[in-house]
Scaffold this motif. Sequence first.
Motif: not given
Length: 622
Positions: A75-76, A180, A44, A47, A423, A298-299
């Motif tokens: 994720h940040q 997202i 990620h 973010s 993930d 984002h991802g």
Amino acid sequence: MSYEILSKIESPADVKALSAEQLDQLCDEIREKLIDVVSVNGGHLSSNLGVVELTVALHRVFDCPADSVVFDVGHQSYTHKMLTGRFNEIDTIRREGGLSGFPKRCESEYDAFNAGHASTSISAALGIAKAKLLTGDPSYTIAVIGDGSLTGGMAYEGLNNAGQHKKNFIVILNDNRMSISRNVGAMARYLSSIRLQPWYRRLKRGTERALSKIPLLGRPIGNVLKRSKSKVKHVMYRHTIFDKLGLSYYGPVDGHNMEELTNALNTVKQSKDPALLHVVTKKGKGYKYAEDDSAYYHGVGSFNIDTGEPISSDKNFSAVFGEKLCELAQADQRVCAVTAAMRTGTGLVDFAKLYRDRFFDVGIAEEHAVTFAAGLAVNGLLPVFAVYSTFLQRSYDQLIHDVSMQHAHLVLGIDRAGVVGEDGETHQGLFDVSMLNAIPDTTIYSPCYFDGLESALTAALFDCEGLAAVRYPRGSEGTKPEGYTIENLNYDIIGDKDADTLLITYGRLFNEAVEARQILQQQGKKLCILKLCRIKPIDENAVRFAADYPYIRFFEEGMASGGTAQLFRTMLDDLSYSGDYQITAVDDRYVPHASVKNTLKNLGFDAASMARAVQQSEEVSG
């Protein structure tokens, strides 16, 4: 890059000792490291780039781990990990045996709560804060939640209770104007209106200070003004929705101005009531490609830093799903698409452009998405809810009560089914089959190839009734075996029908099974493969075919409990099967992060493991 300052940060205490100039350099170094690591490992990016200053400021003002910071989604948290003694391990993030891409309590005392799904931070942080209050712990608890997560209903359930907490509870609203996919709905518009009018809080504070300085009359006038229902009050004391819920609202604050952030955090720290600090940030800040397309980054998988181009650009199941859905929507105006803030990830970008009136992004609200889609269905439309397997878990009650019980025809496009890899635990798509198997009158397809996905989606829409699902893995399709043409909807039989052992599987694992057969052929052994595509209801002819084999090995990329392999065994028992039947599936545990390839191997789902299991079982039985 030498990372002159970042490499010396061993704990948040080191952040507190830095000068203003050193803080700016630290933020620059963090961004350089984030870009470097994610370009290699994937992860990620947008973010994390957006919360660099905010994370540094949090560790400068608060005293972690005594003070608890709970990240929504998590994720940040890459910057947080680097500032809390994990910089030397950051290159291992999302790799097998390395750091998780999300907060993990077992990984560090600085990770206050595990995360991976959205809208949970306020509830979790409030529980932590209440526990501290009951045990006499005076430390602070801070929930960091993005504006995208505020589209999820659980965030409001938490806010509804948070205003009753006494003290030392803070919500940081990280407003980057996107989740997202681009934010939708009334809350996004409301936050925009607050951002456009930042003067009112300053006016309120200024008015209170001015009145307090008037001898004798100032304080009584202020109290009357607060209690009044006049228009004057609404000018001077215009409340936000957060104020009305019991949280003192502060902001908005520039999320990339370290001095302003630090001052704001110190201010809310002094608040006697629970507080919400509104911080405005830019997703992807510091990397042009991520700033220009924060949704894509984002991802993201590994990419070239200089060009922003992905290392691998093979066609994937998500894209094929989106293309086929557009084709079906063109042919039938009843076809609609629903997504929970995952337009890009689920391949619906073109659908959103071509069929705008039939595309519905409901935000990060999977429960609402299912019931909303059920409403579309009972009024004659053909809704398809595209959702990652891991996020479908959040809507289980709605699938049962609002869809299945009233026999509403809803199609689920279950993306990222099975192992997702890096993930890890919170995102593995290993539960959807067991979940859906328990729901009556549900049809589930699990194709292995692109053409199978297209056929299954068409059948789910136009040939099925009630709840129907098409599940498919992350990434691209495998190579079809020689002589294999079009994937059948129910089942296929590949290999030597006169073999002693029948290997049964479905979805992506069929590719491994084909390779396992080739390994066994080289050893002079035969193997027959039964590949299922429709895994609920299982075709009775497939069961009858299997019943003739003395050895059956079922490999399932999902949970053993409630899985297709168990159901198949039950159907064999009904035929009085007395042969040797063994299941290889995920047994009562969570699967950690690693590459998809290594994860399949670790679970015994790779070709070599399959071949070895077949060979050993025949040798033992022989």
